[in-house]
Design an enzyme around this catalytic site. Structure first.
Site, PDB file in Angstrom:
ATOM      1  N   HIS A 185      23.058 -44.996 -11.424  1.00  0.00           N
ATOM      2  CA  HIS A 185      23.542 -45.044 -12.109  1.00  0.00           C
ATOM      3  C   HIS A 185      25.066 -46.946 -11.476  1.00  0.00           C
ATOM      4  O   HIS A 185      24.057 -47.451 -10.894  1.00  0.00           O
ATOM      5  CB  HIS A 185      24.595 -44.057 -10.891  1.00  0.00           C
ATOM      6  CG  HIS A 185      24.205 -42.489 -10.901  1.00  0.00           C
ATOM      7  ND1 HIS A 185      24.767 -42.156 -11.551  1.00  0.00           N
ATOM      8  CD2 HIS A 185      23.745 -41.949  -9.755  1.00  0.00           C
ATOM      9  CE1 HIS A 185      24.280 -40.371 -11.589  1.00  0.00           C
ATOM     10  NE2 HIS A 185      23.805 -40.548 -10.405  1.00  0.00           N
ATOM     11  N   HIS A 244      23.951 -36.914  -6.473  1.00  0.00           N
ATOM     12  CA  HIS A 244      23.079 -37.302  -5.727  1.00  0.00           C
ATOM     13  C   HIS A 244      24.272 -37.189  -4.487  1.00  0.00           C
ATOM     14  O   HIS A 244      24.560 -37.142  -3.139  1.00  0.00           O
ATOM     15  CB  HIS A 244      22.683 -38.249  -6.230  1.00  0.00           C
ATOM     16  CG  HIS A 244      20.665 -37.364  -5.866  1.00  0.00           C
ATOM     17  ND1 HIS A 244      20.696 -36.778  -6.938  1.00  0.00           N
ATOM     18  CD2 HIS A 244      19.967 -38.195  -5.601  1.00  0.00           C
ATOM     19  CE1 HIS A 244      19.784 -35.944  -6.769  1.00  0.00           C
ATOM     20  NE2 HIS A 244      18.473 -36.593  -6.126  1.00  0.00           N
TER      21      HIS A 244
END
EC number: 3.6.1.-
Length: 274
Positions: A239, A178
Site C-alpha cells: 500500500h 488489513h
C-alpha cells in the site's frame, strides 16, 4: 501477569500508528525496487504465506473464540466479585431476618449480573460485525469509484469475493483492509484485556487467576502478537502511505464506538452496564 497486561493494554493503541509511521519512513528511505525484490523472494512477505492465510484471512473464524473467552472471564469474575455484596448474618439474633433478606436478594442480583453482561457482550459482538461491514463497504466502493477492478473479470465490488475467485485488486485507491480489519479486532481484544486486568486489580482478585485463566490470556496475547507481526509486513511492503494511514484510522472506528461512545449513551447504559 495481570499488572503487565494492564500496562500494555493501555499502551496498545500506540502500536498501530507507530507501525504505519515506520512503514512510511522505510518506503521513503528504501527504494521501491529493493522492497519489491524482498517481497518477491521471501515467502513470509507474500500475501499467501501461511501466517497471513490462517491468522488474517481466517481471523473472522478465530476472533469469536478469543472474544467470547474473554467475555466468559469477565462474566465469571464479576459474578465472583459480587457474591459478597449482600452480607451473611453474623449472629443468631440476625439469622432469621438477615438470612432471609440475603436468600431473597442474591438470586435476583446474580441473575441481573449475568443477564446484563451477556447482553453487553452480545451487543459488542453484533456491533463489531456491523461496523466492520460498513467500513469494508466504504473501502471497496472507494476502490471501485477510483477505477479499480478485480483481475478475475467478475466485476465484483467486494475485495473478499475477488480473493476467493483467485483474483487481485488492480488499480484504484486501495485503503488498507488489513490495517482496518486487524486494528479493529485487535483493539477490541486489547480493550477487553484492559477492562479485565483493571477489574482484577481493583477487586484484588489475583487469587482467582489460576493456570487456566493465565493460559487463556496467553493465547489471546500470542494471537495479538502474530497480528502485529503481520501488520509489520503490510506497513513496510504493501500500500501507499495514505492508504495505510486511512486503513489504520478506520481500524479505530469500531473500538472507539464500542468502548468510548456506547457507554455514554444514557438510554442504553442501564441495560448494558453494571
Amino acid at each position: 501477569m495481570i499488572r503487565q497486561l494492564n500496562y500494555w493494554s493501555r499502551k496498545a493503541y500506540l502500536i498501530y500508528p507507530f507501525q504505519v509511521f515506520v512503514g512510511a519512513l522505510l518506503s521513503i528511505v528504501v527504494s521501491s525496487e529493493t522492497l519489491n525484490h524482498q517481497k518477491e523472494t521471501c515467502a513470509l512477505l507474500k500475501s499467501s504465506n501461511i501466517f497471513n492465510v490462517i491468522f488474517a484471512y481466517k481471523a473472522n473464524q478465530l476472533w469469536p473464540f478469543l472474544f467470547f473467552s474473554l467475555a466468559f472471564l469477565q462474566i465469571y469474575f464479576h459474578y465472583l466479585a459480587r457474591m459478597d455484596i449482600l452480607p451473611l448474618p453474623i449472629s443468631s439474633t440476625e439469622t432469621s431476618s438477615s438470612y432471609l433478606t440475603y436468600t431473597n436478594h442474591w438470586p435476583l442480583l446474580k441473575n441481573r449480573i449475568i443477564s446484563i453482561m451477556i447482553t453487553q457482550y452480545a451487543c459488542k459482538f453484533v456491533l463489531k460485525y456491523l461496523l466492520l461491514f460498513l467500513n469494508f463497504q466504504f473501502i471497496d466502493h472507494v476502490f471501485i469509484w477510483t477505477g479499480g477492478e478485480c483481475s478475475s473479470g467478475s466485476k465484483t465490488t467486494s475485495a473478499e469475493k475477488c480473493r476467493l475467485e483467485n483474483g487481485k485488486w488492480d488499480g484504484g485507491f486501495d485503503i488498507s483492509g488489513h490495517f482496518c480489519f486487524l486494528v479493529s479486532i485487535s483493539m477490541i481484544l486489547w480493550m477487553e484485556l484492559h477492562l479485565f486486568s483493571r477489574f482484577v486489580q481493583a477487586e484484588d482478585m489475583f487469587w482467582v487467576v489460576n493456570k487456566w485463566v493465565r493460559a487463556c490470556l496467553a493465547i489471546v496475547c500470542a494471537v495479538l502478537v502474530i497480528w502485529i507481526c503481520i501488520l509489520w509486513v503490510t506497513a513496510i511492503y504493501y500500500h501507499t502511505i495514505l492508504e495505510k494511514v486511512l486503513g489504520c484510522l478506520m481500524g479505530f472506528i469500531c473500538p472507539v464506538f464500542i468502548y468510548h461512545i456506547l457507554p455514554k449513551i444514557g438510554i442504553l447504559h442501564n441495560y448494558l452496564y453494571l
